[in-house]
Design a protein around this motif. Structure first.
Motif, PDB file in Angstrom:
ATOM      1  N   ASP A   1       0.820  -1.220   0.000  1.00  0.00           N
ATOM      2  CA  ASP A   1       0.000   0.000   0.000  1.00  0.00           C
ATOM      3  C   ASP A   1       0.852   1.267   0.000  1.00  0.00           C
ATOM      4  OD1 ASP A   1       1.014  -0.336   2.506  1.00  0.00           O
ATOM      5  OD2 ASP A   1      -0.830   0.179   3.575  1.00  0.00           O
ATOM      6  N   GLU A   2       2.183   1.132  -0.153  1.00  0.00           N
ATOM      7  CA  GLU A   2       3.052   2.298  -0.221  1.00  0.00           C
ATOM      8  C   GLU A   2       3.606   2.514  -1.632  1.00  0.00           C
ATOM      9  OE1 GLU A   2       6.100   2.226   2.701  1.00  0.00           O
ATOM     10  OE2 GLU A   2       4.736   1.820   4.378  1.00  0.00           O
ATOM     11  N   LYS A   3       3.103   1.727  -2.583  1.00  0.00           N
ATOM     12  CA  LYS A   3       3.573   1.890  -3.951  1.00  0.00           C
ATOM     13  C   LYS A   3       2.980   3.158  -4.563  1.00  0.00           C
ATOM     14  CE  LYS A   3       4.211  -3.027  -5.031  1.00  0.00           C
ATOM     15  NZ  LYS A   3       3.842  -4.121  -5.968  1.00  0.00           N
ATOM     16  N   GLY A   4       3.770   3.798  -5.372  1.00  0.00           N
ATOM     17  CA  GLY A   4       3.339   5.051  -5.988  1.00  0.00           C
ATOM     18  C   GLY A   4       3.760   6.243  -5.148  1.00  0.00           C
ATOM     19  N   GLU A   5       4.103   7.311  -5.826  1.00  0.00           N
ATOM     20  CA  GLU A   5       4.644   8.470  -5.096  1.00  0.00           C
ATOM     21  C   GLU A   5       4.287   9.756  -5.836  1.00  0.00           C
ATOM     22  OE1 GLU A   5       8.754   8.198  -3.564  1.00  0.00           O
ATOM     23  OE2 GLU A   5       9.137  10.000  -4.748  1.00  0.00           O
ATOM     24  N   TYR A   6       3.896  10.773  -5.082  1.00  0.00           N
ATOM     25  CA  TYR A   6       3.596  12.090  -5.657  1.00  0.00           C
ATOM     26  C   TYR A   6       4.366  13.135  -4.850  1.00  0.00           C
ATOM     27  CZ  TYR A   6       0.866  15.703  -8.061  1.00  0.00           C
ATOM     28  OH  TYR A   6       0.477  16.764  -8.845  1.00  0.00           O
ATOM     29  N   THR A   7       5.181  13.921  -5.563  1.00  0.00           N
ATOM     30  CA  THR A   7       5.964  14.972  -4.918  1.00  0.00           C
ATOM     31  C   THR A   7       5.573  16.325  -5.500  1.00  0.00           C
ATOM     32  OG1 THR A   7       7.850  13.496  -4.552  1.00  0.00           O
ATOM     33  CG2 THR A   7       8.279  15.855  -4.462  1.00  0.00           C
ATOM     34  N   ASN A   8       5.323  17.269  -4.620  1.00  0.00           N
ATOM     35  CA  ASN A   8       5.008  18.634  -5.034  1.00  0.00           C
ATOM     36  C   ASN A   8       6.035  19.578  -4.413  1.00  0.00           C
ATOM     37  OD1 ASN A   8       3.441  21.363  -4.114  1.00  0.00           O
ATOM     38  ND2 ASN A   8       2.793  20.693  -6.144  1.00  0.00           N
ATOM     39  N   LYS A   9       6.639  20.418  -5.271  1.00  0.00           N
ATOM     40  CA  LYS A   9       7.637  21.379  -4.810  1.00  0.00           C
ATOM     41  C   LYS A   9       7.215  22.777  -5.249  1.00  0.00           C
ATOM     42  CE  LYS A   9      11.406  18.047  -5.520  1.00  0.00           C
ATOM     43  NZ  LYS A   9      12.710  17.824  -6.221  1.00  0.00           N
ATOM     44  N   ASN A  10       7.302  23.718  -4.333  1.00  0.00           N
ATOM     45  CA  ASN A  10       7.007  25.116  -4.630  1.00  0.00           C
ATOM     46  C   ASN A  10       8.120  25.996  -4.080  1.00  0.00           C
ATOM     47  OD1 ASN A  10       4.048  25.452  -5.740  1.00  0.00           O
ATOM     48  ND2 ASN A  10       3.959  23.846  -4.175  1.00  0.00           N
ATOM     49  N   ARG A  11       8.549  26.929  -4.887  1.00  0.00           N
ATOM     50  CA  ARG A  11       9.586  27.860  -4.457  1.00  0.00           C
ATOM     51  C   ARG A  11       9.261  29.248  -4.994  1.00  0.00           C
ATOM     52  NH1 ARG A  11      14.998  27.709  -2.728  1.00  0.00           N
ATOM     53  NH2 ARG A  11      16.229  29.511  -3.360  1.00  0.00           N
ATOM     54  N   LYS A  12       9.262  30.220  -4.104  1.00  0.00           N
ATOM     55  CA  LYS A  12       9.013  31.606  -4.495  1.00  0.00           C
ATOM     56  C   LYS A  12      10.199  32.465  -4.065  1.00  0.00           C
ATOM     57  CE  LYS A  12       3.964  31.348  -4.250  1.00  0.00           C
ATOM     58  NZ  LYS A  12       2.725  31.914  -3.641  1.00  0.00           N
ATOM     59  N   GLU A  13      10.642  33.315  -4.975  1.00  0.00           N
ATOM     60  CA  GLU A  13      11.770  34.196  -4.703  1.00  0.00           C
ATOM     61  C   GLU A  13      11.376  35.628  -5.040  1.00  0.00           C
ATOM     62  OE1 GLU A  13      15.716  31.726  -5.791  1.00  0.00           O
ATOM     63  OE2 GLU A  13      14.318  32.007  -7.462  1.00  0.00           O
ATOM     64  N   THR A  14      11.735  36.533  -4.163  1.00  0.00           N
ATOM     65  CA  THR A  14      11.455  37.951  -4.381  1.00  0.00           C
ATOM     66  C   THR A  14      12.711  38.751  -4.077  1.00  0.00           C
ATOM     67  OG1 THR A  14       9.151  37.623  -3.705  1.00  0.00           O
ATOM     68  CG2 THR A  14       9.959  39.889  -3.799  1.00  0.00           C
ATOM     69  N   TYR A  15      13.102  39.600  -5.020  1.00  0.00           N
ATOM     70  CA  TYR A  15      14.286  40.435  -4.862  1.00  0.00           C
ATOM     71  C   TYR A  15      13.903  41.897  -5.094  1.00  0.00           C
ATOM     72  CZ  TYR A  15      16.584  35.926  -5.637  1.00  0.00           C
ATOM     73  OH  TYR A  15      16.962  34.608  -5.566  1.00  0.00           O
ATOM     74  N   TRP A  16      14.216  42.730  -4.104  1.00  0.00           N
ATOM     75  CA  TRP A  16      14.067  44.171  -4.238  1.00  0.00           C
ATOM     76  C   TRP A  16      15.458  44.788  -4.304  1.00  0.00           C
ATOM     77  CZ3 TRP A  16       9.632  46.838  -5.041  1.00  0.00           C
ATOM     78  CH2 TRP A  16       8.427  46.217  -4.735  1.00  0.00           C
ATOM     79  N   ASP A  17      15.644  45.678  -5.273  1.00  0.00           N
ATOM     80  CA  ASP A  17      16.948  46.323  -5.434  1.00  0.00           C
ATOM     81  C   ASP A  17      16.719  47.788  -5.762  1.00  0.00           C
ATOM     82  OD1 ASP A  17      19.604  46.929  -5.849  1.00  0.00           O
ATOM     83  OD2 ASP A  17      20.015  45.059  -6.919  1.00  0.00           O
ATOM     84  N   GLY A  18      17.311  48.672  -4.981  1.00  0.00           N
ATOM     85  CA  GLY A  18      17.126  50.099  -5.227  1.00  0.00           C
ATOM     86  C   GLY A  18      18.403  50.880  -4.985  1.00  0.00           C
ATOM     87  N   ASN A  19      18.551  51.990  -5.674  1.00  0.00           N
ATOM     88  CA  ASN A  19      19.706  52.849  -5.465  1.00  0.00           C
ATOM     89  C   ASN A  19      19.369  54.284  -5.838  1.00  0.00           C
ATOM     90  OD1 ASN A  19      20.744  53.495  -8.370  1.00  0.00           O
ATOM     91  ND2 ASN A  19      20.442  51.258  -8.377  1.00  0.00           N
ATOM     92  N   ILE A  20      20.086  55.194  -5.223  1.00  0.00           N
ATOM     93  CA  ILE A  20      19.976  56.622  -5.512  1.00  0.00           C
ATOM     94  C   ILE A  20      21.386  57.142  -5.755  1.00  0.00           C
ATOM     95  CG2 ILE A  20      19.296  58.893  -4.639  1.00  0.00           C
ATOM     96  CD1 ILE A  20      17.218  57.540  -2.921  1.00  0.00           C
ATOM     97  N   ARG A  21      21.576  57.861  -6.880  1.00  0.00           N
ATOM     98  CA  ARG A  21      22.899  58.356  -7.248  1.00  0.00           C
ATOM     99  C   ARG A  21      22.832  59.842  -7.598  1.00  0.00           C
ATOM    100  NH1 ARG A  21      24.339  54.351 -11.998  1.00  0.00           N
ATOM    101  NH2 ARG A  21      22.090  54.513 -12.272  1.00  0.00           N
ATOM    102  N   LEU A  22      23.821  60.544  -7.132  1.00  0.00           N
ATOM    103  CA  LEU A  22      23.989  61.961  -7.458  1.00  0.00           C
ATOM    104  C   LEU A  22      25.250  62.088  -8.299  1.00  0.00           C
ATOM    105  CD1 LEU A  22      22.792  64.804  -6.927  1.00  0.00           C
ATOM    106  CD2 LEU A  22      24.435  65.005  -5.033  1.00  0.00           C
ATOM    107  N   THR A  23      25.113  62.638  -9.517  1.00  0.00           N
ATOM    108  CA  THR A  23      26.224  62.697 -10.468  1.00  0.00           C
ATOM    109  C   THR A  23      26.559  64.131 -10.830  1.00  0.00           C
ATOM    110  OG1 THR A  23      25.500  60.591 -11.416  1.00  0.00           O
ATOM    111  CG2 THR A  23      27.072  61.878 -12.688  1.00  0.00           C
ATOM    112  N   TRP A  24      27.839  64.452 -10.767  1.00  0.00           N
ATOM    113  CA  TRP A  24      28.331  65.789 -11.156  1.00  0.00           C
ATOM    114  C   TRP A  24      29.329  65.627 -12.296  1.00  0.00           C
ATOM    115  CZ3 TRP A  24      33.271  68.349  -9.961  1.00  0.00           C
ATOM    116  CH2 TRP A  24      33.280  69.698 -10.324  1.00  0.00           C
ATOM    117  N   LEU A  25      29.018  66.219 -13.442  1.00  0.00           N
ATOM    118  CA  LEU A  25      29.904  66.186 -14.603  1.00  0.00           C
ATOM    119  C   LEU A  25      30.302  67.614 -14.935  1.00  0.00           C
ATOM    120  CD1 LEU A  25      27.292  64.018 -15.285  1.00  0.00           C
ATOM    121  CD2 LEU A  25      28.969  63.357 -16.984  1.00  0.00           C
ATOM    122  N   LYS A  26      31.586  67.829 -15.037  1.00  0.00           N
ATOM    123  CA  LYS A  26      32.073  69.201 -15.256  1.00  0.00           C
ATOM    124  C   LYS A  26      33.366  69.173 -16.056  1.00  0.00           C
ATOM    125  CE  LYS A  26      31.909  73.690 -14.464  1.00  0.00           C
ATOM    126  NZ  LYS A  26      30.808  74.547 -14.961  1.00  0.00           N
TER     127      LYS A  26
END
Length: 703
Positions: free
Chosen positions: A186-211
């Protein structure tokens, strides 16, 4: 025998539309691609789309880029290709009525114990499946504001969201359950479920002076950045299915004995601040400098912050008066740079001791917990100091450019897993182990050999020679070497690596050194292997204490080269990959010949190339020796390669004909990958999954 492989064709379609005004521009793209696999029934279908728009008004610019990708995949119901590789080709796959047989051969040992060879095609007709689904959403938002004539403020934020789902069902009628004991029916047969969620937040603020002030040019930038990573994984497996047709997980009997759902949540943050400056005088003298401080939640309490920097200078000699008027040197630039960078590529929480709640241990005071990970609060950044000197030389109006470079890279506090006694309750923890040095040289060449109105030939090459050396290792790493010696003598079926060389770390040696016992080959008199001990004496007895460095997997030179040939509207591009001078341990010869199981489909050398009688001069051991050959220098071979990676041929339709089709451009192209390969090592490719070459035909039209 019916073949589980096929020659197949996929398709790829894409369309891009853009429009708008000078102040507002937009673009929309849609893409569809099918990637059928070489194994029958395997495929990856990709649907993707994107949208971008840019808004400009006065001194403000706003831009957003959005892309969405979805992939639906199926693994082949024919299972692992390696099962077909080892099946003897003369086995009957069907009976007299055309039905697929389950057992194609039966073996009996001296103790009258039976073993069976199963037909891999049998599982292919069942309801088993392996499905995957992948979704990715990427959104990049940026804005730029001109505060003053030479001062700009720019902000950027990006979100990346990924989700993966795997559903794997193994029929209770599969071959793996044939020998299941009656008590576990009664243990024959197998069902596997895998779930993976990834969230990436990336932010930056830059001040540039060209002269620009007279002949002085300044570009100064300062800013901060922050990154957050979140990963949430869940997995569970259910057992016990009544028949092959009930493949829904709701038909499962329950979990395996002591089985339970699995989950893992990982979160980390990184914060940094930086400042950089680029300066040039009269486009002759150049200087770059960067300073930044980064902090990561992955490190120990006292080592979260680390400073990094870089500095470089350059000299454009071709702009000096003494070289300006020559007809040979069109470019001559000298560059020297150095800098310190850091690495944080490992899982979160390794600097902290973590625990798992144990649902099997309930007490009056609450649930019990066991140690999951031994935290190292002293864990610090892996830092690399890089120094290089380079020259950019252009000759004859840059028809020939040569760019040599020499460098030294010193990595301090290498991060690695340290094995510790199992009595502690866990097997390893993260530690800074030592220092490693890389030295090398690089040479880049580009030559416009022919420049004519109707045809041209351009050649390029980039070659690198690198040597690495372990400068210092800790005592903890020495314990790892001892553990490797133990695993080297344990059969693979018992979780060891007998017959497979393992990495070891010793001061003064390359990190890719090959460790094995030295061998003089097979003694023609008796068919036994003759080994060389550490003290130089000879013996027939294998001793893991005689394991030494017998080769180096690092090639002396590696790189690529290629060329582009154009004639009128034809274009032909070829790209080659090459490396030579290194060594490799030919595991294919060990697994497929030396230690091959003669009950299955094997290389003919298993019978023809092994020692059989006194006087035989052979590379392989006694054919009567059924033991596992352990790692030795006999299988270390020179690894030299020349590979034609890709070949691209295109033809552009004459514009006057394209305009008749309301097009501004129409191109037909043909691309072939992995076209030809020349290697000093003869080993099979495509044992675990079929090797295949691909040819792509494309039509690109611009309206």
């Amino acid at each position: 025998m019916s073949q589980p492989v096929r020659t197949t064709a996929g398709q790829k379609h894409s369309v891009y539309l853009e429009g708008g005004s000078q102040a507002f521009r937009y673009g929309v793209d849609l893409r569809y691609q099918t990637r059928p696999g070489v194994m029958k029934g395997s495929a990856r279908d990709q649907y993707s789309g994107g949208m971008n728009f840019t808004y400009n008004v006065n001194k403000f610019q706003f831009r957003n880029d959005l892309s969405v990708t979805q992939v639906k995949g199926n693994e082949s119901p024919y299972g692992n290709f390696s099962d077909y590789v080892k099946t003897n080709p003369y086995y009957p796959m069907t009976d007299a009525n055309g039905n697929i047989t389950r057992i194609v051969d039966t073996w009996e040992n001296s103790a009258r114990e039976k073993s069976y060879t199963f037909n891999p095609l049998y599982d292919a007709q069942l309801s088993s499946f392996n499905k995957t689904s992948y979704m990715e959403i990427i959104d990049n938002l940026s804005a730029e504001l001109e505060l003053m004539k030479d001062l700009k403020l720019r902000g950027q934020m990006s979100l990346t969201s990924r989700s993966n789902t795997d559903d794997i069902f193994i029929s209770p009628l599969a071959n793996r359950y044939y020998l299941y004991e009656t008590a576990k029916i009664d243990e024959k047969g197998e069902y596997t479920n895998k779930n993976r969620k990834e969230t990436y937040w990336d932010g930056n603020i830059r001040l540039t002076w060209l002269k620009q002030i007279t002949k002085n040019y300044f570009n100064v930038m300062a800013g901060v950045n922050i990154r957050t990573e979140l990963s949430d994984a869940k997995e569970y497996t259910a057992l016990g299915f009544a028949n092959d047709r009930f493949s829904n997980i709701g038909f499962a009997k329950g979990y395996a004995e002591n089985g339970r759902p699995y989950s893992r949540l990982e979160r980390s943050r990184l914060f940094g601040s930086f400042m950089s400056m680029n300066y040039s005088y009269d486009n002759r003298y150049l200087m770059d400098a960067t300073v930044r401080i980064d902090g990561s939640s992955k490190f120990g309490v006292d080592n979260k912050l680390a400073p990094f920097w870089s500095f470089g200078v350059g000299w454009n000699l071709h702009n000096e008066n003494f070289l300006k008027d020559n007809n040979v040197i069109s470019q001559l630039r000298l560059r020297v740079s150095t800098g310190l960078t850091g690495s944080v590529l490992f899982d979160p929480y390794l600097s902290r001791t973590t625990y798992n709640y144990s649902s099997d241990n309930w007490y009056s005071t609450g649930i019990g917990a066991t140690v999951n990970n031994y935290g190292n609060e002293n864990l610090s950044w892996q830092k690399t100091l890089m120094t290089d000197i380079s020259i950019d030389l252009g000759l004859f109006k840059d028809r020939l450019t040569i760019s040599p470079k020499v460098y030294r890279k010193f990595t301090k506090d290498i991060l690695a897993d340290i094995t510790i006694p199992p009595s502690t309750g866990f097997l390893s923890y993260k530690e800074n182990l030592g220092d490693m040095e890389n030295k090398g040289a690089e040479l880049g060449i580009r030559w416009d050999a022919i420049r004519r109105k109707e045809w041209s030939v351009n050649l390029t090459a980039n070659m690198v020679a690198n040597r690495n050396r372990i400068v210092r290792i800790s005592n903890a790493l020495k314990k790892y070497n001892d553990k490797a010696d133990e695993l080297q003598s344990v059969d693979q079926k018992d979780g060891g690596f007998k017959g497979v060389p393992l990495l070891r770390y010793n001061e003064g040696q390359s990190i890719n050194a090959i460790y094995a016992v030295r061998s003089l080959g097979i003694d023609p008199e008796n068919g036994r292997e003759l080994y060389v001990k550490r003290d130089g004496t000879l013996t027939y007895d294998y001793d893991k204490r005689d394991i030494v460095v017998v080769g180096n997997a690092d090639p002396k030179v590696n790189g690529y080269f290629g060329g582009t040939f154009t004639y009128k509207r034809f274009n032909l591009t070829a790209n080659f990959e090459t490396y030579f001078g290194g060594d490799t341990y030919n595991q294919t010869l060990v697994d497929r010949v030396e230690n091959a199981d003669a009950k299955y489909n094997v290389d003919k050398r298993v019978f023809e190339g092994k020692w059989k009688q006194s006087g035989d001069l052979t590379f392989y051991k006694n054919i009567a020796d059924l033991g596992t050959t352990e790692v030795n220098s006999r299988f270390v071979q020179k690894d030299n390669l020349l590979n034609l990676q890709s070949l691209y041929l295109s033809y552009d339709i004459d514009q006057k004909y394209a305009k008749k089709l309301s097009m501004s451009n129409l191109r037909f192209a043909l691309t072939a990958n992995d076209v030809a390969r020349w290697s000093s090592i003869k080993q099979e490719r495509g044992i675990d999954y079929p090797f295949a070459r691909s040819i792509t035909f494309s039509i690109n039209a611009t309206f």
